[in-house]
Scaffold this motif. Structure first.
Motif, PDB file in Angstrom:
ATOM      1  N   MET A 268       0.831  -1.204   0.000  1.00 52.81           N
ATOM      2  CA  MET A 268       0.000   0.000   0.000  1.00 52.81           C
ATOM      3  C   MET A 268       0.870   1.261   0.000  1.00 52.81           C
ATOM      4  O   MET A 268       0.573   2.239  -0.692  1.00 52.81           O
ATOM      5  N   ALA A 269       1.955   1.247   0.796  1.00 49.52           N
ATOM      6  CA  ALA A 269       2.851   2.404   0.840  1.00 49.52           C
ATOM      7  C   ALA A 269       3.478   2.665  -0.526  1.00 49.52           C
ATOM      8  O   ALA A 269       3.601   3.818  -0.967  1.00 49.52           O
ATOM      9  N   GLU A 270       3.872   1.595  -1.207  1.00 47.33           N
ATOM     10  CA  GLU A 270       4.452   1.740  -2.545  1.00 47.33           C
ATOM     11  C   GLU A 270       3.452   2.387  -3.502  1.00 47.33           C
ATOM     12  O   GLU A 270       3.814   3.279  -4.283  1.00 47.33           O
ATOM     13  N   GLU A 271       2.194   1.954  -3.424  1.00 44.27           N
ATOM     14  CA  GLU A 271       1.166   2.507  -4.297  1.00 44.27           C
ATOM     15  C   GLU A 271       0.866   3.967  -3.957  1.00 44.27           C
ATOM     16  O   GLU A 271       0.641   4.787  -4.856  1.00 44.27           O
ATOM     17  N   LEU A 272       0.859   4.306  -2.672  1.00 45.03           N
ATOM     18  CA  LEU A 272       0.627   5.697  -2.284  1.00 45.03           C
ATOM     19  C   LEU A 272       1.727   6.605  -2.825  1.00 45.03           C
ATOM     20  O   LEU A 272       1.456   7.717  -3.297  1.00 45.03           O
ATOM     21  N   GLU A 273       2.946   6.139  -2.767  1.00 43.61           N
ATOM     22  CA  GLU A 273       4.059   6.923  -3.319  1.00 43.61           C
ATOM     23  C   GLU A 273       3.895   7.079  -4.830  1.00 43.61           C
ATOM     24  O   GLU A 273       4.037   8.176  -5.375  1.00 43.61           O
ATOM     25  N   ARG A 274       3.590   5.992  -5.493  1.00 43.86           N
ATOM     26  CA  ARG A 274       3.496   6.025  -6.957  1.00 43.86           C
ATOM     27  C   ARG A 274       2.336   6.902  -7.421  1.00 43.86           C
ATOM     28  O   ARG A 274       2.507   7.774  -8.284  1.00 43.86           O
ATOM     29  N   LEU A 275       1.161   6.686  -6.842  1.00 44.92           N
ATOM     30  CA  LEU A 275      -0.030   7.406  -7.288  1.00 44.92           C
ATOM     31  C   LEU A 275       0.025   8.895  -6.942  1.00 44.92           C
ATOM     32  O   LEU A 275      -0.604   9.715  -7.612  1.00 44.92           O
ATOM     33  N   SER A 276       0.772   9.255  -5.903  1.00 44.54           N
ATOM     34  CA  SER A 276       0.882  10.667  -5.516  1.00 44.54           C
ATOM     35  C   SER A 276       2.086  11.342  -6.161  1.00 44.54           C
ATOM     36  O   SER A 276       2.375  12.503  -5.870  1.00 44.54           O
ATOM     37  N   ASN A 277       2.788  10.597  -7.035  1.00 42.94           N
ATOM     38  CA  ASN A 277       4.039  11.132  -7.615  1.00 42.94           C
ATOM     39  C   ASN A 277       4.998  11.578  -6.517  1.00 42.94           C
ATOM     40  O   ASN A 277       5.645  12.613  -6.611  1.00 42.94           O
ATOM     41  N   ARG A 278       5.038  10.764  -5.466  1.00 41.82           N
ATOM     42  CA  ARG A 278       5.922  10.975  -4.308  1.00 41.82           C
ATOM     43  C   ARG A 278       5.660  12.311  -3.600  1.00 41.82           C
ATOM     44  O   ARG A 278       6.559  12.867  -2.959  1.00 41.82           O
ATOM     45  N   GLU A 279       4.453  12.793  -3.694  1.00 41.45           N
ATOM     46  CA  GLU A 279       4.055  13.861  -2.777  1.00 41.45           C
ATOM     47  C   GLU A 279       3.777  13.263  -1.403  1.00 41.45           C
ATOM     48  O   GLU A 279       3.754  13.969  -0.391  1.00 41.45           O
ATOM     49  N   LEU A 280       3.574  11.949  -1.394  1.00 44.92           N
ATOM     50  CA  LEU A 280       3.549  11.167  -0.162  1.00 44.92           C
ATOM     51  C   LEU A 280       4.739  10.220  -0.203  1.00 44.92           C
ATOM     52  O   LEU A 280       4.926   9.495  -1.178  1.00 44.92           O
ATOM     53  N   ILE A 281       5.560  10.243   0.855  1.00 47.21           N
ATOM     54  CA  ILE A 281       6.740   9.385   0.908  1.00 47.21           C
ATOM     55  C   ILE A 281       6.705   8.587   2.206  1.00 47.21           C
ATOM     56  O   ILE A 281       6.574   9.149   3.295  1.00 47.21           O
ATOM     57  N   ASN A 282       6.841   7.282   2.059  1.00 45.70           N
ATOM     58  CA  ASN A 282       6.806   6.400   3.213  1.00 45.70           C
ATOM     59  C   ASN A 282       8.121   6.453   3.982  1.00 45.70           C
ATOM     60  O   ASN A 282       9.195   6.338   3.404  1.00 45.70           O
ATOM     61  N   SER A 283       8.037   6.631   5.283  1.00 41.51           N
ATOM     62  CA  SER A 283       9.215   6.608   6.142  1.00 41.51           C
ATOM     63  C   SER A 283       8.780   6.156   7.529  1.00 41.51           C
ATOM     64  O   SER A 283       7.883   6.739   8.119  1.00 41.51           O
TER      65      SER A 283
END
Length: 496
Positions: A268-283
């Motif tokens: 899910m974190a990978e998809e959030l990063e991808r779909l947001s164009n990394r405006e969301l970054i998992n850390s």
């Protein structure tokens, strides 16, 4: 064992198998034996970084990372740059992360930008994402991201305030603006005035709801898609001064195994990063946003947001604590429940004051004239004085055993968190303490005085009150049935 395994590698005997064996032995025995045996000669290890077998390169890189010898860094960095097998790249980064790699941070950023801006075949995405995660962590470990400033105090927001389940109405009745109602774990609020919410001291946590996304599917890709389509990024941008990216973590509340949770969160974190164009970054270490997913009975997930950009200053005075200290939110709830019995300008005594939390919360709700905190533990008294100074409360703290304490005049109220069974006190000792307390308290209390008493031993309270005509129970509230914690409001009748 380490020497024998390394000698097999020197003799070129089943190199991959013995490298894996060597890694296991290093975990058990530590790196010192191998470093001693190598004596600073890393020629064989560095040469294996060019081995034709990619798994040999992977394992030797991880071993070099464990050794942490500074001269190995350059070998690893060159090998990482040359490596063509994507599944090995993240392991090089894992090895490099144990060295001083600050001079490489510019190169790491370039690589991360390259991986982010290019499109990759589906078969490669798993390894690309692993490398991106490793790069992001290394960069964040060196360069903390800029903090975001929350500016959404007057934006219409849907909130959940988590409260004591038995006393949700105490929080509800303090909300005068917007719309609010109780639910099973607290209070649901829709408001444009967060400043009012920040003044309420009886909720333990404040969570946001996305208006358009109450639940998400039990599929990590679909769940991520729903959050992005539901306006998660816009929600964050609207409430913060600084631009994206926003660093987040996923928190899954579920009975599923750790492995299943990790797989779901990772995808899910990978998809959030991808779909947001990394405006969301998992850390998992440098985050300001927690996306909390709570599994429902229907096997989907309720979605809540915890914003760490919101600075909760309600209990900022509590810089110091000890193991037995009551949580400030519990003390605030107790004070609210007792409010009808609290007099302004009263003289108040806490015979077991600890770090002062009970008295401070009492003073913040109903101002007393004189407050005295007593405790036999000197460290607690010192911490109580510091906390009360930060809270702006004038409280007199005394390092003394309550049962040896004397006072020139009577008080209106005892307000205390009673001691409980700990490593230092047995149940029998606590029972004796209650007996002594109810005898001693009468020396200090005025006629019709009040005792506000928080206890984890309700049977001792009721036993002592039943024995003595001088006390009556005005109110009894359950605070935590799980912890057997109760609040008693007692009144004194000395003439009986």
């Amino acid at each position: 064992m380490i020497r024998e395994t390394y000698e097999k590698i020197v003799r070129q005997e089943d190199i991959r198998k013995n490298l894996i064996q060597l890694r296991q032995e290093l975990k058990v025995e530590g790196v010192a034996p191998l470093l001693y045996y190598l004596g600073g000669n890393y020629q064989l290890l560095s040469s294996l970084l060019e081995h034709e077998d990619a798994k040999v390169r992977k394992n030797v890189a991880l071993i070099m990372g464990e050794l942490r010898s500074p001269e190995l860094r350059e070998y690893l960095w060159k090998a990482y740059q040359k490596e063509e097998k994507l599944f090995v790249k993240a392991d090089y980064l894992s090895a490099l992360s144990g060295f001083n790699y600050s001079s490489l941070v510019g190169n790491l950023k370039e690589r991360l930008t390259f991986l982010t801006e290019n499109k990759w075949e589906e078969a490669s995405l798993k390894h690309i994402n692993e490398e991106k995660r490793a790069l992001t962590k290394m960069i964040l470990d060196l360069e903390q991201p800029d903090k975001h400033t929350f500016t959404g105090n007057e934006i219409l927001s849907d909130l959940l305030l988590l409260t004591n389940r038995d006393h949700r109405e105490i929080t509800l009745e303090q909300i005068k603006k917007g719309q609010a109602k109780v639910f099973n774990a607290g209070v649901v609020v829709r408001t444009k005035d967060l400043n009012e919410i920040f003044e309420i001291r009886t909720y333990s946590d404040l969570l946001f709801r996305l208006k358009e996304v109450a639940k998400v599917d039990d599929d990590p890709a679909l769940a991520a898609q729903a959050l992005i389509k539901g306006g998660l990024v816009a929600f964050l941008k609207e409430r913060h001064k600084e631009p994206a990216p926003f660093y987040f973590r996923l928190e899954l509340k579920t009975q599923r195994s750790l492995d299943k949770k990790s797989i779901f969160a990772k995808k899910m974190a990978e998809e959030l990063e991808r779909l947001s164009n990394r405006e969301l970054i998992n850390s998992t270490s440098n985050y300001e946003i927690e996306i909390r997913l709570i599994e429902s009975k229907d096997e989907d997930w309720n979605v809540l947001l915890k914003l760490y950009t919101l600075i909760d200053e309600r209990f900022s005075y509590r810089k110091e604590a000890i193991a037995a200290s009551i949580q400030p939110v519990h003390a605030a709830l107790i004070t609210r429940l007792a409010k009808p019995y609290l007099k302004e300008k009263a003289t108040v005594l806490d015979p077991f004051c600890g770090v002062g939390t009970m008295l401070i919360e009492r003073q913040k709700l109903v101002e007393a004239e004189n407050m005295y905190g007593i405790d036999s533990f000197g460290e607690a008294i010192l911490k109580a004085a510091q906390n009360s100074a930060l809270a702006g409360c004038n409280i007199h703290f005394i390092n003394k055993n309550f049962f040896d304490f004397t006072h020139k005049y009577l008080v209106d109220e005892i307000f205390t968190n009673m001691p409980t069974v700990t490593g230092r006190k047995t149940e029998e000792e606590i029972k004796g303490l209650y007996k002594s307390f109810f005898s001693k308290a009468l020396e200090f209390l005025k006629q019709e005085a009040i005792i506000v008493l928080y206890t984890r031993n309700k049977e001792f309270v009721e036993e002592e009150v039943m024995k003595r005509k001088a006390y009556s129970i005005r109110e009894m509230y359950p605070i935590s049935k799980k912890e057997n914690a109760y609040l008693y409001i007692l009144q004194v009748h000395k003439d009986l």
